[in-house]
Design a protein around this motif. Sequence first.
Motif, PDB file in Angstrom:
ATOM      1  N   SER A  65      32.029  55.779  32.861  1.00 26.23           N
ATOM      2  CA  SER A  65      31.285  56.792  33.578  1.00 26.23           C
ATOM      3  C   SER A  65      32.068  56.982  34.875  1.00 26.23           C
TER       4      SER A  65
ATOM      5  N   ASP B  96      33.082  49.676  27.579  1.00 33.24           N
ATOM      6  CA  ASP B  96      32.657  50.487  28.726  1.00 33.24           C
ATOM      7  C   ASP B  96      33.020  49.682  29.968  1.00 33.24           C
TER       8      ASP B  96
ATOM      9  N   GLY C 295      29.613  60.131  31.618  1.00 29.38           N
ATOM     10  CA  GLY C 295      29.876  58.885  30.905  1.00 29.38           C
ATOM     11  C   GLY C 295      29.222  58.893  29.536  1.00 29.38           C
ATOM     12  N   MET C 296      27.987  59.415  29.455  1.00 26.83           N
ATOM     13  CA  MET C 296      27.311  59.462  28.159  1.00 26.83           C
ATOM     14  C   MET C 296      28.019  60.424  27.207  1.00 26.83           C
TER      15      MET C 296
ATOM     16  N   THR D 125      31.463  58.983  37.047  1.00 27.69           N
ATOM     17  CA  THR D 125      30.451  59.270  38.064  1.00 27.69           C
ATOM     18  C   THR D 125      30.368  58.137  39.097  1.00 27.69           C
ATOM     19  N   LYS D 126      30.761  56.934  38.692  1.00 29.88           N
ATOM     20  CA  LYS D 126      30.554  55.742  39.517  1.00 29.88           C
ATOM     21  C   LYS D 126      31.789  55.462  40.383  1.00 29.88           C
TER      22      LYS D 126
HETATM   23  C1  LIG Z   1      27.691  51.131  32.456  1.00 24.93           C
HETATM   24  C2  LIG Z   1      27.352  52.570  32.359  1.00 24.93           C
HETATM   25  N1  LIG Z   1      27.869  53.294  31.354  1.00 24.93           N
HETATM   26  C3  LIG Z   1      27.585  54.610  31.208  1.00 24.93           C
HETATM   27  C4  LIG Z   1      26.747  55.259  32.081  1.00 24.93           C
HETATM   28  C5  LIG Z   1      26.446  56.714  31.868  1.00 24.93           C
HETATM   29  O1  LIG Z   1      27.198  57.468  32.747  1.00 24.93           O
HETATM   30  P1  LIG Z   1      26.806  58.980  33.157  1.00 24.93           P
HETATM   31  O2  LIG Z   1      25.563  58.903  33.976  1.00 24.93           O
HETATM   32  O3  LIG Z   1      28.021  59.461  33.897  1.00 24.93           O
HETATM   33  O4  LIG Z   1      26.571  59.725  31.882  1.00 24.93           O
HETATM   34  C6  LIG Z   1      26.199  54.561  33.154  1.00 24.93           C
HETATM   35  C7  LIG Z   1      25.308  55.240  34.105  1.00 24.93           C
HETATM   36  O5  LIG Z   1      24.670  54.633  34.936  1.00 24.93           O
HETATM   37  C8  LIG Z   1      26.507  53.178  33.301  1.00 24.93           C
HETATM   38  O6  LIG Z   1      25.986  52.437  34.293  1.00 24.93           O
END
Ligand SMILES: Cc1ncc(COP(=O)(O)O)c(C=O)c1O
Length: 404
Positions: A215, A193, A96-97, A217-218
């Motif tokens: 992200s 986001d 996500g970052m 990942t979630k």
């Molecule tokens: C709202 C939100 N955006 C972005 C991110 C970053 O995602 P990643 O950990 O996949 O880089 C997170 C991570 O917790 C998040 O909660």
Amino acid sequence: MPHTPGSGPVGENTRALSLPEAPVPAERPLRMPVYRATTYAFDTSQEFADVMSGSQDGYSYARIDSPTADAFASAVAALEGAGLDETVHGQPFSSGMGALSTVLMALTEAGAHVVAARSIYGNTYSLLDGLLRRFGVSTDFVDVTDPDAVRAAVRPETRVVFTETLSNPTMTVSDLPALAQIAHEAGARLVVDSTFASPAICRPMEFGADVVVHSATKYIGGHSDTTGGVAVAGRDLIDRVRATRVDLGPCLAPDEAYLLHRGLETLPLRVARQSESAAALAAALEDHPAVERVDHPSLSSHPQHALAGKLFDQGRCGGIVTVHPKGGRDAGMAFADRLRLSTIAPSLGGTHTLAGHVPTTTHRTMNEAELGAAGISPGAVRFSVGLEDPQDLVDDALRALDNG
Ligand SMILES: Cc1ncc(COP(=O)(O)O)c(C=O)c1O
């Protein structure tokens, strides 16, 4: 290199490198193939040159484009763009970052200005407040629930208005149509986001957003086993995002792309269930005598309850619930420790319910005054509700509160 029978004896290494290629099946594989190749071959030098220059579509090198990662990003774009007349496009990222940093760098330059929501994910905050500031991009952080504050913050150099559909941990809902209007009147882009919402709850481009970032990942991955990110935008902006990604390099690995793509198939089922269970948990805990407040947009006490009804599909408000127990930091940490069904862990959006004390973990860099201003009590505990039976989660949380 294809196997060439009858071409004469060759050495054992050449033979090892000239093995028969995997057949491309005439039948459609039911699952998406995973293309692990970093490098693609061409029949002619001209074709190689045309793909590298971009005058012909094609794959050359996996950091630039790769079929499995592209399939994932296109699938997210199809979901985010489901209600739009124009086709939107996706770009895949390693996290996500990776997606957020690339998008923000693609849309800004030295001297540019960003207006961002004050309560955003911590690393996005430090990206804007630290890294990008060092490169000459300044950011004003404002309360995005106050449109006048956002309007007052934009200036001629503002390139981006940035917010999260649902913010952590208070589940503040952004008024996306109002923010889009303010951004566009200022000649800026609205970047959203939407990690906490996912396209199963809200598709920000339907409300005027120019770029949506996740992200993955979630909720998209959904099983706490894959890291990835994705950005979706119209053609012009996504081309800028892609070009910046190619320079920065946060490309999504093919195996991760496969898992994230698979996660999309169950995303609506999971998110619908998590939203329902989160609403049940929030309702059951709100009036408990040991609880000061519960944050979830399904509650009529939530400041953006009505807005959630306008922006979100089928009353879904997401799987994150924040409980503010009475008694401060120790009471909050002890409450989390007494939970048996929820695991104390970071992150969110997976199948298992996770819980964490907010002020000492995700928001540990904020002082007491900042926490207070953001509506985060000293005892706040955030739940990421999973797929367990909702009554079991409610019973567990009530028992943990009763035994305090
Ligand atoms: C709202 C939100 N955006 C972005 C991110 C970053 O995602 P990643 O950990 O996949 O880089 C997170 C991570 O917790 C998040 O909660």
